[in-house]
Design a protein around this motif. Structure first.
Motif, short mmCIF file in Angstrom:
data_model
loop_
_atom_site.label_atom_id
_atom_site.label_comp_id
_atom_site.label_asym_id
_atom_site.label_seq_id
_atom_site.Cartn_x
_atom_site.Cartn_y
_atom_site.Cartn_z
N GLN A 108 0.83 -1.20 0.00
CA GLN A 108 0.00 0.00 0.00
C GLN A 108 0.87 1.26 0.00
OE1 GLN A 108 -2.18 -1.03 3.56
NE2 GLN A 108 -4.01 -1.62 2.41
N ILE A 109 1.93 1.24 0.77
CA ILE A 109 2.81 2.41 0.83
C ILE A 109 3.41 2.71 -0.53
CG2 ILE A 109 4.97 3.28 1.82
CD1 ILE A 109 4.29 1.67 4.37
N ARG A 110 3.84 1.69 -1.25
CA ARG A 110 4.49 1.92 -2.54
C ARG A 110 3.55 2.52 -3.57
NH1 ARG A 110 5.71 -3.96 -5.17
NH2 ARG A 110 6.73 -2.62 -6.71
N GLN A 111 2.22 2.45 -3.33
CA GLN A 111 1.25 3.00 -4.27
C GLN A 111 0.95 4.48 -4.02
OE1 GLN A 111 -2.27 0.44 -4.51
NE2 GLN A 111 -0.98 -1.36 -4.22
N ILE A 112 1.48 5.04 -2.93
CA ILE A 112 1.29 6.47 -2.67
C ILE A 112 2.28 7.24 -3.55
CG2 ILE A 112 1.23 8.28 -0.93
CD1 ILE A 112 1.01 6.06 1.19
N PRO A 113 1.81 8.13 -4.39
CA PRO A 113 2.71 8.83 -5.32
C PRO A 113 3.86 9.55 -4.61
CG PRO A 113 0.44 9.18 -5.98
CD PRO A 113 0.40 8.48 -4.65
N GLY A 114 5.05 9.32 -5.11
CA GLY A 114 6.22 10.03 -4.64
C GLY A 114 6.88 9.47 -3.40
N VAL A 115 6.35 8.42 -2.81
CA VAL A 115 6.97 7.85 -1.62
C VAL A 115 8.10 6.92 -2.05
CG1 VAL A 115 6.64 6.35 0.38
CG2 VAL A 115 4.90 8.04 -0.21
N GLU A 116 9.28 7.18 -1.51
CA GLU A 116 10.48 6.45 -1.92
C GLU A 116 10.94 5.43 -0.89
OE1 GLU A 116 13.43 9.41 -2.58
OE2 GLU A 116 12.29 10.46 -4.14
N GLY A 117 10.58 5.63 0.37
CA GLY A 117 11.12 4.75 1.39
C GLY A 117 10.26 4.72 2.64
N ILE A 118 10.67 3.85 3.57
CA ILE A 118 9.97 3.73 4.85
C ILE A 118 10.81 4.34 5.96
CG2 ILE A 118 8.63 1.69 4.23
CD1 ILE A 118 10.76 0.00 5.75
N VAL A 119 10.12 4.78 6.99
CA VAL A 119 10.74 5.20 8.24
C VAL A 119 10.44 4.09 9.24
CG1 VAL A 119 10.76 6.96 10.04
CG2 VAL A 119 10.33 7.62 7.65
N TRP A 120 11.47 3.46 9.76
CA TRP A 120 11.28 2.20 10.47
C TRP A 120 12.05 2.18 11.79
CZ3 TRP A 120 15.47 -1.31 11.20
CH2 TRP A 120 16.67 -0.88 10.62
N SER A 121 11.87 1.13 12.54
CA SER A 121 12.61 0.90 13.76
C SER A 121 12.45 -0.56 14.15
CB SER A 121 12.11 1.81 14.88
OG SER A 121 12.89 1.64 16.06
N LEU A 122 13.26 -1.00 15.08
CA LEU A 122 13.07 -2.32 15.70
C LEU A 122 12.36 -2.08 17.02
CD1 LEU A 122 16.45 -4.17 14.99
CD2 LEU A 122 14.33 -4.21 13.66
N HIS A 123 11.03 -2.08 16.98
CA HIS A 123 10.25 -1.68 18.14
C HIS A 123 10.28 -2.70 19.26
CE1 HIS A 123 8.64 1.83 16.05
NE2 HIS A 123 8.49 1.07 14.99
N ASP A 124 10.73 -3.91 18.96
CA ASP A 124 10.77 -4.93 20.00
C ASP A 124 12.11 -4.99 20.73
OD1 ASP A 124 12.08 -5.85 17.74
OD2 ASP A 124 11.54 -7.94 18.07
N VAL A 125 13.05 -4.14 20.34
CA VAL A 125 14.35 -4.11 21.02
C VAL A 125 14.31 -3.02 22.09
CG1 VAL A 125 16.83 -3.75 20.76
CG2 VAL A 125 15.55 -4.91 18.95
N PRO A 126 14.48 -3.37 23.35
CA PRO A 126 14.41 -2.37 24.43
C PRO A 126 15.47 -1.29 24.27
CG PRO A 126 14.26 -4.60 25.32
CD PRO A 126 14.65 -4.74 23.89
N ALA A 127 15.14 -0.09 24.72
CA ALA A 127 16.09 1.02 24.69
C ALA A 127 17.38 0.62 25.42
CB ALA A 127 15.48 2.25 25.35
N GLY A 128 18.50 0.95 24.80
CA GLY A 128 19.79 0.66 25.41
C GLY A 128 20.46 -0.58 24.89
N GLU A 129 19.68 -1.48 24.26
CA GLU A 129 20.28 -2.71 23.75
C GLU A 129 20.82 -2.50 22.33
OE1 GLU A 129 17.99 -6.24 24.02
OE2 GLU A 129 17.58 -6.02 26.16
N GLU A 130 21.87 -3.22 22.00
CA GLU A 130 22.41 -3.20 20.64
C GLU A 130 21.45 -3.91 19.69
OE1 GLU A 130 26.24 -5.10 18.21
OE2 GLU A 130 26.21 -5.09 20.42
N TRP A 131 21.20 -3.30 18.55
CA TRP A 131 20.27 -3.91 17.58
C TRP A 131 20.90 -5.12 16.90
CZ3 TRP A 131 17.02 0.13 14.39
CH2 TRP A 131 16.25 0.89 15.28
N PRO A 132 20.20 -6.24 16.87
CA PRO A 132 20.74 -7.44 16.20
C PRO A 132 20.77 -7.26 14.68
CG PRO A 132 18.97 -7.99 17.74
CD PRO A 132 18.92 -6.52 17.53
N MET A 133 21.87 -7.66 14.07
CA MET A 133 22.01 -7.48 12.63
C MET A 133 21.01 -8.31 11.84
SD MET A 133 23.75 -5.53 10.72
CE MET A 133 23.96 -5.26 8.96
#
Length: 360
Positions: free
Chosen positions: A19-44
């Motif tokens: 659905q996002i790719r069908q919005i005109p002019g949208v090139e990318g997503i703004v994302w996060s790893l929401h299940d990783v607690p603050a302070g922890e290193e993000w798993p690759m």
């Protein structure tokens, strides 16, 4: 202006990448790893999983929102260096998958506060609402119950692991003043910015939402003078701002057009949305259209265009329209409408067409 769209991930968002790719002019997503607690290193492996999903949809993942900062860093505790080391390792990993901007905030305990997640509007839609008097009288744990009344989605800034330690957190902040917070954010910048610069990632702090102290907690990213002070703490171009018109616009004294002109070269990321502020200090989130709120959206886009803005931009919170069942503020329909309004303003400025600016 490079348009992106916030996405909370498969299983945690009603909006799909198709659905996002069908919005005109949208090139990318703004994302996060929401299940990783603050302070922890993000798993690759988890980072690579999001990259694979974005790649399949033909979208980039160059903007992260957010790599959350552990409270010990904001508090200036000795343990902060451990969490800063993890933050640096995460920056290095994100650079490896092409991330260019990390949006974050330095708000104690909470990222944002509203008193109603589905305030009915006159047209039948609903929106996020802030009632000033209710916040003044609201018990903190009542606010937690309000946010948790929507258990289907994890709400950014109100993660369960954070809420589980509210009493301890508030006790820890009892002696923390604004000046303590300024000193602690400078320590953070001096540690993080050299790593971000080495890996060509721009850090972009988000303003406080709303832009004033709440529940007795100090806040520092509230207006033009404080943003100026923040950017001067570390003058590297990698120390930047996420200019959020909705957060800053909740205070009518904030001249956001002036902020765009002053800080455009230090703004790698912009959130554009409208709010209507009432005389008693309440505010409600509206459509993105300039005349629907009290924020000069047309003026902001014009100022961005005049400064040849080539950073990332996303529509921010939307109303809940057409019976959409979604994460509060983050449905598909109204944010997609917002994008088309922003593109309309941008194209009109590009062609030199006069735009009516009516605010109030």
């Amino acid at each position: 202006m490079k348009m992106v769209f916030r996405w909370f991930g498969e299983g945690n968002d009603t909006v799909t990448l198709d659905q996002i790719r069908q919005i005109p002019g949208v090139e990318g997503i703004v994302w996060s790893l929401h299940d990783v607690p603050a302070g922890e290193e993000w798993p690759m492996d988890k980072i690579q999983q999001v990259k694979a999903q974005a790649d399949r949809a033909g979208l980039h993942m160059q903007v992260v929102e957010s790599v959350n900062i552990h409270e010990d860093i904001k508090l200036g505790l000795p343990s902060r260096d451990t969490y800063l080391a993890n933050y640096k390792k995460t920056i290095v990993k994100l650079a490896q998958v092409g991330v260019k901007v990390i949006c974050y905030n330095f708000m104690p305990v909470f990222d944002w506060v509203r008193t109603d997640l589905h305030k009915p509007l006159s047209d039948g839609s609903t929106a996020l609402f802030y009632e000033k008097s209710k916040v003044a009288d609201l018990d903190l744990f009542e606010q937690v119950e309000l946010i948790n009344a929507n258990p289907k989605f994890s709400m950014p800034g109100w993660e369960p692991e954070r809420l589980a330690h509210l009493t301890e957190l508030f006790d820890a902040y009892k002696e923390v003043t604004e000046e303590h917070l300024w000193a602690n954010v400078k320590y953070f910048l001096d540690e993080i910015i050299p790593v971000a610069a080495e890996h060509d990632i721009r850090m972009a702090i988000h303003p406080d939402d709303p832009p004033w102290p709440i529940f007795g907690l100090p806040r520092i990213m509230t207006g033009q003078a404080n943003i100026r002070r923040f950017l001067a703490l570390n003058d590297s171009p990698y120390n930047g701002l996420t200019l959020c018109s909705g957060s800053l616009g909740a205070n009518p004294s904030n001249d956001i057009v002036a902020m765009v002109h002053e800080f455009a070269d230090r703004t790698p990321f912009a959130h554009i949305r409208n709010v209507r502020v009432y005389e008693n200090g309440d505010f409600v989130e509206t459509s993105h259209r300039t005349t629907d709120g009290t924020v000069d959206i047309a003026g902001i886009v014009k100022a961005l265009h005049e400064n040849n803005y080539d950073g990332f931009c996303r529509p921010d919170h939307g109303r809940h329209i057409w019976d959409e069942q979604c994460r509060p503020g983050y449905g598909l329909y109204d944010r997609a409408l917002g994008i088309m309004y922003l593109w309309g303003l941008w194209d009109a400025n590009r062609r030199g067409i006069a735009i009516e600016r009516t605010v109030g």
